[in-house]
Motif scaffolding. Structure first.
Motif, PDB file in Angstrom:
ATOM      1  N   ASN A 175      10.684   1.465  -4.382  1.00 30.01           N
ATOM      2  CA  ASN A 175      11.434   0.788  -3.323  1.00 30.01           C
ATOM      3  C   ASN A 175      10.929  -0.646  -3.134  1.00 30.01           C
ATOM      4  O   ASN A 175       9.830  -0.998  -3.542  1.00 30.01           O
ATOM      5  CB  ASN A 175      11.371   1.576  -2.005  1.00 30.01           C
ATOM      6  N   GLU A 176      11.752  -1.457  -2.473  1.00 30.76           N
ATOM      7  CA  GLU A 176      11.483  -2.899  -2.411  1.00 30.76           C
ATOM      8  C   GLU A 176      10.288  -3.285  -1.556  1.00 30.76           C
ATOM      9  O   GLU A 176       9.843  -4.434  -1.572  1.00 30.76           O
ATOM     10  CB  GLU A 176      12.711  -3.631  -1.873  1.00 30.76           C
ATOM     11  N   TYR A 177       9.717  -2.344  -0.812  1.00 35.04           N
ATOM     12  CA  TYR A 177       8.596  -2.655   0.075  1.00 35.04           C
ATOM     13  C   TYR A 177       7.249  -2.157  -0.451  1.00 35.04           C
ATOM     14  O   TYR A 177       6.226  -2.358   0.187  1.00 35.04           O
ATOM     15  CB  TYR A 177       8.857  -2.072   1.469  1.00 35.04           C
ATOM     16  N   GLY A 178       7.253  -1.493  -1.564  1.00 35.15           N
ATOM     17  CA  GLY A 178       6.003  -1.061  -2.177  1.00 35.15           C
ATOM     18  C   GLY A 178       5.389   0.189  -1.573  1.00 35.15           C
ATOM     19  O   GLY A 178       4.244   0.530  -1.887  1.00 35.15           O
ATOM     20  N   THR A 179       6.124   0.910  -0.705  1.00 35.43           N
ATOM     21  CA  THR A 179       5.556   2.113  -0.086  1.00 35.43           C
ATOM     22  C   THR A 179       5.649   3.343  -0.984  1.00 35.43           C
ATOM     23  O   THR A 179       5.130   4.398  -0.637  1.00 35.43           O
ATOM     24  CB  THR A 179       6.261   2.426   1.250  1.00 35.43           C
ATOM     25  N   GLY A 180       6.319   3.201  -2.118  1.00 33.41           N
ATOM     26  CA  GLY A 180       6.495   4.362  -2.988  1.00 33.41           C
ATOM     27  C   GLY A 180       5.430   4.525  -4.053  1.00 33.41           C
ATOM     28  O   GLY A 180       5.576   5.358  -4.957  1.00 33.41           O
ATOM     29  N   THR A 181       4.332   3.770  -3.973  1.00 29.96           N
ATOM     30  CA  THR A 181       3.280   3.876  -4.987  1.00 29.96           C
ATOM     31  C   THR A 181       2.422   5.115  -4.762  1.00 29.96           C
ATOM     32  O   THR A 181       2.376   5.667  -3.658  1.00 29.96           O
ATOM     33  CB  THR A 181       2.365   2.637  -4.949  1.00 29.96           C
ATOM     34  N   TRP A 182       1.726   5.523  -5.809  1.00 32.24           N
ATOM     35  CA  TRP A 182       0.829   6.683  -5.706  1.00 32.24           C
ATOM     36  C   TRP A 182      -0.197   6.469  -4.608  1.00 32.24           C
ATOM     37  O   TRP A 182      -0.555   7.403  -3.886  1.00 32.24           O
ATOM     38  CB  TRP A 182       0.110   6.914  -7.042  1.00 32.24           C
ATOM     39  N   PHE A 183      -0.647   5.216  -4.481  1.00 32.27           N
ATOM     40  CA  PHE A 183      -1.718   4.946  -3.526  1.00 32.27           C
ATOM     41  C   PHE A 183      -1.273   5.230  -2.094  1.00 32.27           C
ATOM     42  O   PHE A 183      -2.014   5.811  -1.306  1.00 32.27           O
ATOM     43  CB  PHE A 183      -2.191   3.489  -3.664  1.00 32.27           C
ATOM     44  N   ASN A 184      -0.073   4.800  -1.752  1.00 33.69           N
ATOM     45  CA  ASN A 184       0.409   5.017  -0.380  1.00 33.69           C
ATOM     46  C   ASN A 184       0.559   6.494  -0.060  1.00 33.69           C
ATOM     47  O   ASN A 184       0.204   6.935   1.042  1.00 33.69           O
ATOM     48  CB  ASN A 184       1.748   4.302  -0.180  1.00 33.69           C
ATOM     49  N   TRP A 185       1.078   7.255  -1.009  1.00 36.02           N
ATOM     50  CA  TRP A 185       1.244   8.691  -0.766  1.00 36.02           C
ATOM     51  C   TRP A 185      -0.115   9.389  -0.652  1.00 36.02           C
ATOM     52  O   TRP A 185      -0.336  10.215   0.238  1.00 36.02           O
ATOM     53  CB  TRP A 185       2.090   9.322  -1.871  1.00 36.02           C
ATOM     54  N   VAL A 186      -1.044   9.058  -1.546  1.00 37.44           N
ATOM     55  CA  VAL A 186      -2.382   9.669  -1.494  1.00 37.44           C
ATOM     56  C   VAL A 186      -3.092   9.274  -0.207  1.00 37.44           C
ATOM     57  O   VAL A 186      -3.712  10.110   0.468  1.00 37.44           O
ATOM     58  CB  VAL A 186      -3.218   9.255  -2.730  1.00 37.44           C
ATOM     59  N   LYS A 187      -3.012   7.993   0.158  1.00 42.05           N
ATOM     60  CA  LYS A 187      -3.676   7.523   1.371  1.00 42.05           C
ATOM     61  C   LYS A 187      -3.097   8.198   2.615  1.00 42.05           C
ATOM     62  O   LYS A 187      -3.833   8.548   3.544  1.00 42.05           O
ATOM     63  CB  LYS A 187      -3.520   6.005   1.477  1.00 42.05           C
ATOM     64  N   THR A 188      -1.793   8.409   2.627  1.00 45.48           N
ATOM     65  CA  THR A 188      -1.156   9.055   3.772  1.00 45.48           C
ATOM     66  C   THR A 188      -1.702  10.459   3.998  1.00 45.48           C
ATOM     67  O   THR A 188      -2.151  10.814   5.099  1.00 45.48           O
ATOM     68  CB  THR A 188       0.375   9.132   3.577  1.00 45.48           C
ATOM     69  N   TYR A 189      -1.690  11.244   2.944  1.00 48.66           N
ATOM     70  CA  TYR A 189      -2.095  12.645   3.120  1.00 48.66           C
ATOM     71  C   TYR A 189      -3.603  12.829   3.210  1.00 48.66           C
ATOM     72  O   TYR A 189      -4.074  13.771   3.841  1.00 48.66           O
ATOM     73  CB  TYR A 189      -1.485  13.512   2.012  1.00 48.66           C
ATOM     74  N   SER A 190      -4.366  11.920   2.605  1.00 46.35           N
ATOM     75  CA  SER A 190      -5.824  12.024   2.769  1.00 46.35           C
ATOM     76  C   SER A 190      -6.217  11.657   4.198  1.00 46.35           C
ATOM     77  O   SER A 190      -7.118  12.266   4.784  1.00 46.35           O
ATOM     78  CB  SER A 190      -6.558  11.143   1.754  1.00 46.35           C
ATOM     79  N   ALA A 191      -5.515  10.674   4.798  1.00 51.49           N
ATOM     80  CA  ALA A 191      -5.785  10.321   6.194  1.00 51.49           C
ATOM     81  C   ALA A 191      -5.407  11.466   7.117  1.00 51.49           C
ATOM     82  O   ALA A 191      -6.150  11.810   8.045  1.00 51.49           O
ATOM     83  CB  ALA A 191      -5.016   9.054   6.577  1.00 51.49           C
ATOM     84  N   LEU A 192      -4.249  12.077   6.864  1.00 56.09           N
ATOM     85  CA  LEU A 192      -3.815  13.198   7.701  1.00 56.09           C
ATOM     86  C   LEU A 192      -4.731  14.410   7.512  1.00 56.09           C
ATOM     87  O   LEU A 192      -5.013  15.147   8.469  1.00 56.09           O
ATOM     88  CB  LEU A 192      -2.366  13.565   7.366  1.00 56.09           C
ATOM     89  N   ALA A 193      -5.211  14.622   6.283  1.00 62.92           N
ATOM     90  CA  ALA A 193      -6.149  15.720   6.036  1.00 62.92           C
ATOM     91  C   ALA A 193      -7.427  15.510   6.835  1.00 62.92           C
ATOM     92  O   ALA A 193      -8.004  16.464   7.374  1.00 62.92           O
ATOM     93  CB  ALA A 193      -6.473  15.817   4.544  1.00 62.92           C
ATOM     94  N   GLY A 194      -7.862  14.248   6.923  1.00 56.08           N
ATOM     95  CA  GLY A 194      -9.035  13.949   7.731  1.00 56.08           C
ATOM     96  C   GLY A 194      -8.800  14.259   9.195  1.00 56.08           C
ATOM     97  O   GLY A 194      -9.628  14.894   9.854  1.00 56.08           O
TER      98      GLY A 194
ATOM     99  N   PRO B 118      11.095  10.703   1.836  1.00 54.94           N
ATOM    100  CA  PRO B 118      11.724  10.677   0.507  1.00 54.94           C
ATOM    101  C   PRO B 118      12.670   9.499   0.321  1.00 54.94           C
ATOM    102  O   PRO B 118      12.916   9.060  -0.802  1.00 54.94           O
ATOM    103  CB  PRO B 118      12.485  12.012   0.474  1.00 54.94           C
ATOM    104  N   THR B 119      13.181   8.949   1.434  1.00 50.68           N
ATOM    105  CA  THR B 119      14.057   7.776   1.369  1.00 50.68           C
ATOM    106  C   THR B 119      13.284   6.477   1.589  1.00 50.68           C
ATOM    107  O   THR B 119      13.356   5.550   0.780  1.00 50.68           O
ATOM    108  CB  THR B 119      15.168   7.868   2.428  1.00 50.68           C
ATOM    109  N   THR B 120      12.498   6.408   2.681  1.00 52.90           N
ATOM    110  CA  THR B 120      11.816   5.160   3.031  1.00 52.90           C
ATOM    111  C   THR B 120      10.620   4.870   2.134  1.00 52.90           C
ATOM    112  O   THR B 120      10.191   3.716   2.046  1.00 52.90           O
ATOM    113  CB  THR B 120      11.349   5.197   4.496  1.00 52.90           C
ATOM    114  N   ALA B 121      10.074   5.886   1.503  1.00 47.55           N
ATOM    115  CA  ALA B 121       8.917   5.683   0.620  1.00 47.55           C
ATOM    116  C   ALA B 121       9.211   6.197  -0.790  1.00 47.55           C
ATOM    117  O   ALA B 121       8.339   6.723  -1.476  1.00 47.55           O
ATOM    118  CB  ALA B 121       7.689   6.383   1.193  1.00 47.55           C
ATOM    119  N   ALA B 122      10.441   6.013  -1.205  1.00 43.37           N
ATOM    120  CA  ALA B 122      10.844   6.435  -2.545  1.00 43.37           C
ATOM    121  C   ALA B 122      10.174   5.564  -3.602  1.00 43.37           C
ATOM    122  O   ALA B 122       9.950   4.371  -3.377  1.00 43.37           O
ATOM    123  CB  ALA B 122      12.359   6.350  -2.677  1.00 43.37           C
ATOM    124  N   PRO B 123       9.820   6.123  -4.755  1.00 44.23           N
ATOM    125  CA  PRO B 123       9.193   5.332  -5.819  1.00 44.23           C
ATOM    126  C   PRO B 123      10.045   4.117  -6.197  1.00 44.23           C
ATOM    127  O   PRO B 123      11.265   4.217  -6.321  1.00 44.23           O
ATOM    128  CB  PRO B 123       9.110   6.334  -6.983  1.00 44.23           C
TER     129      PRO B 123
END
Length: 311
Positions: free
Chosen positions: A61-80, A54-59
């Motif tokens: 943020n200066e590193y671009g980790t807070g986009t919808w794509f990063n969150w979806v990719k994270t959980y779809s990879a973990l679901a796999g 919630p802090t490092t990947a907040a919408p």
């Protein structure tokens, strides 16, 4: 590396090699025991989801980790990762045809997400390069070319009803019809995707990440590419979500931002996947195969070797 990336030093290569071997090592830990996988792909991300991301990947943020794509990719990879573990460790599940549809579906979903992102990057109209969502990218025909390559990569997924669990101690998910030709086409497409859409991070999430699952496929556990891919992707994206400054501040290796490089990388990807599609469909029609039921490469030497090594 001057064509694709700006000059790299021995220290840069040392960090890159550390990333590569760390991913391979943790992948081996995650696949060697049931508890290793549960710790890495359930307990650790659960803790990170609550206390860190919630802090490092907040919408925004200066590193671009807070986009919808990063969150979806994270959980779809973990679901796999978790879904493949269920297939591996619940004996009755791998015997059910409906359960065997999960690996190709989650794989296709991940490829489709990335293809959509390529098309989206084209729509930004950043023809001379720009920072979008705090990530540098350059829009161009390469986005369309590689988006199409991704769609071709999806339709060439084959032979999933032949998936089985290896008889050895590690109980790996083996997909013998996913031979080297498809894996190489995927690697070329995925590298082009990272180069197009996460350009200045692609030295790691393109080259290192792809090799971290391709090397084990050819030299450690043949036939388990998708399992290797899901786990190394899950590990990498958890790291990126936790330490978002790594590729931008700690160990940056930017691309050359050269339009010709973007075009050539995506052209190679498109030609490879188009060639694979033509070959597979010719084989399907020639042998009167059903691509939804039959294994296309069942008679090949590489297919037979994978099966023999895991029964």
């Amino acid at each position: 590396m001057g064509i694709l990336y700006q000059a790299t030093s021995l220290i840069d290569w040392g960090i890159w090699l550390f990333v590569l071997f760390a991913l391979m090592a943790f992948n081996e830990f995650g696949r060697s025991t049931k508890w290793g996988g549960i710790i890495l792909f359930f307990i650790v991300p659960l803790i990170l989801t609550i206390f860190v991301w919630p802090t490092t990947a907040a919408p925004g943020n200066e590193y671009g980790t807070g986009t919808w794509f990063n969150w979806v990719k994270t959980y779809s990879a973990l679901a796999g990762c978790l879904g493949f573990m269920a297939l591996r460790y619940i004996p009755s599940l791998s015997k059910k045809k409906w359960a065997l549809c999960f690996p190709p579906l989650i794989l296709a979903l991940n490829i489709f997400e990335a293809a959509i992102r390529d098309f989206q990057c084209f729509s930004f109209g950043a023809w001379n390069g720009a920072r979008v969502d705090n990530l540098w990218l350059m829009s161009g025909p390469w986005n369309i070319m590689n988006g199409l390559a991704g769609l071709l990569n999806i339709i060439t997924i084959c032979g999933w009803l032949g998936i089985f669990i290896s008889k050895d101690r590690t109980k790996d998910m083996i997909w013998p019809d996913m031979i080297w030709a498809w894996i190489i086409a995927y690697d070329l497409w995925n590298f082009a995707y990272t180069y197009n859409c996460i350009a200045d991070h692609s030295f790691y999430c393109g080259l290192a990440l792809l090799l971290s699952c391709t090397i084990p496929t050819f030299f450690i556990k043949k036939g388990a590419w998708l399992q290797h891919r899901a786990q190394t992707l899950g590990l990498w994206i958890m790291f990126v979500m936790t330490v978002p400054s790594f590729a931008d501040r700690i160990a940056p290796i930017p691309t050359t931002h050269n339009a010709t490089a973007f075009f050539v990388v995506s052209l190679i990807s498109l030609l490879a996947n188009l060639s694979l599609a033509v070959y597979q469909f010719n084989k399907i029609f020639k042998n009167k195969l059903n691509p939804f039921k039959d294994e296309i490469y069942a008679g090949t030497k590489v297919y037979k070797e994978v099966v023999q090594d895991n029964i």
